[in-house]
Design a protein around this motif. Sequence first.
Motif, PDB file in Angstrom:
ATOM      1  N   LEU A 138       0.810  -1.226   0.000  1.00  0.00           N
ATOM      2  CA  LEU A 138       0.000   0.000   0.000  1.00  0.00           C
ATOM      3  C   LEU A 138       0.839   1.271   0.000  1.00  0.00           C
ATOM      4  CD1 LEU A 138      -2.824  -0.920   2.559  1.00  0.00           C
ATOM      5  CD2 LEU A 138      -2.865  -1.097   0.056  1.00  0.00           C
ATOM      6  N   ALA A 139       2.120   1.148   0.278  1.00  0.00           N
ATOM      7  CA  ALA A 139       2.973   2.331   0.334  1.00  0.00           C
ATOM      8  C   ALA A 139       2.946   3.075  -1.002  1.00  0.00           C
ATOM      9  CB  ALA A 139       4.399   1.936   0.687  1.00  0.00           C
ATOM     10  N   GLY A 140       2.938   4.399  -0.909  1.00  0.00           N
ATOM     11  CA  GLY A 140       2.908   5.216  -2.113  1.00  0.00           C
ATOM     12  C   GLY A 140       1.929   6.364  -1.967  1.00  0.00           C
ATOM     13  N   THR A 141       1.573   6.975  -3.075  1.00  0.00           N
ATOM     14  CA  THR A 141       0.740   8.176  -3.062  1.00  0.00           C
ATOM     15  C   THR A 141      -0.701   7.852  -3.439  1.00  0.00           C
ATOM     16  OG1 THR A 141       2.670   9.501  -3.689  1.00  0.00           O
ATOM     17  CG2 THR A 141       0.513  10.511  -3.952  1.00  0.00           C
ATOM     18  N   TRP A 142      -1.615   8.404  -2.652  1.00  0.00           N
ATOM     19  CA  TRP A 142      -3.048   8.195  -2.835  1.00  0.00           C
ATOM     20  C   TRP A 142      -3.752   9.551  -2.880  1.00  0.00           C
ATOM     21  CZ3 TRP A 142      -5.309   3.104  -2.476  1.00  0.00           C
ATOM     22  CH2 TRP A 142      -4.371   2.095  -2.204  1.00  0.00           C
ATOM     23  N   THR A 143      -4.948   9.551  -3.445  1.00  0.00           N
ATOM     24  CA  THR A 143      -5.771  10.751  -3.450  1.00  0.00           C
ATOM     25  C   THR A 143      -7.013  10.517  -2.605  1.00  0.00           C
ATOM     26  OG1 THR A 143      -5.047  11.450  -5.651  1.00  0.00           O
ATOM     27  CG2 THR A 143      -7.132  12.342  -4.854  1.00  0.00           C
ATOM     28  N   MET A 144      -7.269  11.415  -1.657  1.00  0.00           N
ATOM     29  CA  MET A 144      -8.496  11.374  -0.885  1.00  0.00           C
ATOM     30  C   MET A 144      -9.522  12.210  -1.645  1.00  0.00           C
ATOM     31  SD  MET A 144      -9.066  12.436   3.131  1.00  0.00           S
ATOM     32  CE  MET A 144      -7.652  11.456   3.659  1.00  0.00           C
ATOM     33  N   CYS A 153      -7.392  15.838  -0.856  1.00  0.00           N
ATOM     34  CA  CYS A 153      -6.041  15.820  -0.301  1.00  0.00           C
ATOM     35  C   CYS A 153      -5.214  14.727  -0.966  1.00  0.00           C
ATOM     36  CB  CYS A 153      -6.119  15.555   1.204  1.00  0.00           C
ATOM     37  SG  CYS A 153      -4.570  15.826   2.108  1.00  0.00           S
ATOM     38  N   GLY A 154      -3.933  14.950  -1.036  1.00  0.00           N
ATOM     39  CA  GLY A 154      -2.994  13.910  -1.430  1.00  0.00           C
ATOM     40  C   GLY A 154      -2.412  13.263  -0.177  1.00  0.00           C
ATOM     41  N   VAL A 155      -2.319  11.942  -0.168  1.00  0.00           N
ATOM     42  CA  VAL A 155      -1.830  11.208   1.000  1.00  0.00           C
ATOM     43  C   VAL A 155      -0.717  10.274   0.562  1.00  0.00           C
ATOM     44  CG1 VAL A 155      -2.441   9.673   2.908  1.00  0.00           C
ATOM     45  CG2 VAL A 155      -4.155  11.269   1.996  1.00  0.00           C
ATOM     46  N   THR A 156       0.448  10.403   1.194  1.00  0.00           N
ATOM     47  CA  THR A 156       1.569   9.506   0.894  1.00  0.00           C
ATOM     48  C   THR A 156       1.806   8.594   2.085  1.00  0.00           C
ATOM     49  OG1 THR A 156       2.620  11.155  -0.544  1.00  0.00           O
ATOM     50  CG2 THR A 156       3.999   9.358   0.283  1.00  0.00           C
ATOM     51  N   LEU A 157       1.707   7.280   1.848  1.00  0.00           N
ATOM     52  CA  LEU A 157       1.880   6.280   2.896  1.00  0.00           C
ATOM     53  C   LEU A 157       3.300   5.729   2.861  1.00  0.00           C
ATOM     54  CD1 LEU A 157      -1.457   4.257   2.451  1.00  0.00           C
ATOM     55  CD2 LEU A 157      -1.046   6.303   3.848  1.00  0.00           C
ATOM     56  N   ASN A 158       3.961   5.803   4.003  1.00  0.00           N
ATOM     57  CA  ASN A 158       5.308   5.250   4.153  1.00  0.00           C
ATOM     58  C   ASN A 158       5.201   3.771   4.477  1.00  0.00           C
ATOM     59  OD1 ASN A 158       7.871   4.571   5.770  1.00  0.00           O
ATOM     60  ND2 ASN A 158       8.375   6.574   4.934  1.00  0.00           N
ATOM     61  N   SER A 159       6.191   2.976   4.114  1.00  0.00           N
ATOM     62  CA  SER A 159       6.128   1.527   4.339  1.00  0.00           C
ATOM     63  C   SER A 159       6.861   1.058   5.587  1.00  0.00           C
ATOM     64  CB  SER A 159       6.703   0.785   3.125  1.00  0.00           C
ATOM     65  OG  SER A 159       8.077   1.103   2.957  1.00  0.00           O
ATOM     66  N   ASP A 160       7.561   1.941   6.278  1.00  0.00           N
ATOM     67  CA  ASP A 160       8.350   1.543   7.444  1.00  0.00           C
ATOM     68  C   ASP A 160       7.453   1.433   8.679  1.00  0.00           C
ATOM     69  OD1 ASP A 160      10.685   1.539   5.936  1.00  0.00           O
ATOM     70  OD2 ASP A 160      11.026   3.676   6.299  1.00  0.00           O
ATOM     71  N   CYS A 175      -4.432  20.343   1.074  1.00  0.00           N
ATOM     72  CA  CYS A 175      -5.560  19.591   1.618  1.00  0.00           C
ATOM     73  C   CYS A 175      -6.726  20.516   1.975  1.00  0.00           C
ATOM     74  CB  CYS A 175      -5.140  18.834   2.870  1.00  0.00           C
ATOM     75  SG  CYS A 175      -4.104  17.403   2.541  1.00  0.00           S
ATOM     76  N   ALA A 176      -7.926  20.014   1.802  1.00  0.00           N
ATOM     77  CA  ALA A 176      -9.112  20.745   2.234  1.00  0.00           C
ATOM     78  C   ALA A 176      -9.042  20.936   3.750  1.00  0.00           C
ATOM     79  CB  ALA A 176     -10.371  19.970   1.859  1.00  0.00           C
ATOM     80  N   ALA A 177      -9.643  22.021   4.230  1.00  0.00           N
ATOM     81  CA  ALA A 177      -9.537  22.372   5.649  1.00  0.00           C
ATOM     82  C   ALA A 177     -10.064  21.274   6.569  1.00  0.00           C
ATOM     83  CB  ALA A 177     -10.286  23.677   5.914  1.00  0.00           C
ATOM     84  N   ASN A 178     -11.155  20.603   6.156  1.00  0.00           N
ATOM     85  CA  ASN A 178     -11.737  19.578   7.026  1.00  0.00           C
ATOM     86  C   ASN A 178     -10.853  18.344   7.143  1.00  0.00           C
ATOM     87  OD1 ASN A 178     -12.257  18.926   4.350  1.00  0.00           O
ATOM     88  ND2 ASN A 178     -14.221  17.972   4.771  1.00  0.00           N
ATOM     89  N   VAL A 179      -9.930  18.152   6.204  1.00  0.00           N
ATOM     90  CA  VAL A 179      -8.955  17.055   6.300  1.00  0.00           C
ATOM     91  C   VAL A 179      -7.709  17.541   7.041  1.00  0.00           C
ATOM     92  CG1 VAL A 179      -7.478  15.471   5.016  1.00  0.00           C
ATOM     93  CG2 VAL A 179      -9.791  15.956   4.189  1.00  0.00           C
ATOM     94  N   ALA A 180      -7.234  18.728   6.715  1.00  0.00           N
ATOM     95  CA  ALA A 180      -6.018  19.262   7.328  1.00  0.00           C
ATOM     96  C   ALA A 180      -6.136  19.356   8.841  1.00  0.00           C
ATOM     97  CB  ALA A 180      -5.690  20.624   6.735  1.00  0.00           C
ATOM     98  N   ARG A 181      -7.328  19.709   9.335  1.00  0.00           N
ATOM     99  CA  ARG A 181      -7.468  19.895  10.781  1.00  0.00           C
ATOM    100  C   ARG A 181      -7.396  18.594  11.568  1.00  0.00           C
ATOM    101  NH1 ARG A 181     -12.974  21.712   9.519  1.00  0.00           N
ATOM    102  NH2 ARG A 181     -14.455  19.993   9.825  1.00  0.00           N
TER     103      ARG A 181
END
Length: 230
Positions: A138-144, A153-160, A175-181
Amino acid sequence: MIRFIPRLAASAAALLVCGFAYGQDIDPDILKAQAGTYLVAPEDGGAGCRLTLETGEAIGGYSLSGQDSCIKPLPALAEAYSWNFDGNGGVILIDATRKVLARFVENEGSPMKTENGAALLLIAAPDGVDRLPTASSLAGTWTMQRPDGERLCGVTLNSDVDTDGNALLSLSEDCAANVARLKLAVWHIEGFGLTLMGRDGSSLGFDMRADGNFDKSKEEGGKPLSLVRR
């Protein structure tokens, strides 16, 4: 918050199985609740197979089907003949001689899984999926985004992964405000449930779809939301 709702409450299963051991029948509603088709798959992301726990009687317990799907990925389970409750809220798979091939233990809030050797999970799975997602897969870049494609929002998942099974994540600056908060900072995968968590206790839970993307869990409430791989 990681959510897994077991088909049996451990205490109820234990009481009913104890009754079964003394010749009493298990409540048909309990039996039907546990019956169904499950994916049996290695926790490390290896290929698994689908087994259907049925309600008909068989040697050592209840009938089972789908064993042929295990011949290649999990050959030991191709010998499974029936299934039963283990007396402690778990499920066992047994062969025609009543030898236990796998014992799946119930852990509150988590899928049933074996405790000895390489862990196997017994879990309901999206159609067509033959393995569990892992941190590395699942590691990598995703879009919410919303179902209509509106990007939040863009979400990057680390694998460590740390000792608690969590890994770091980062959010895009737009990111939209409701996600950033929510100040999401780490993520966790368990079974087919993905949870994004903030350091202050905030979280968003998602369930995996057949196409490998995720939809916000119904238990979260609010507007529909998806995580789509970029």
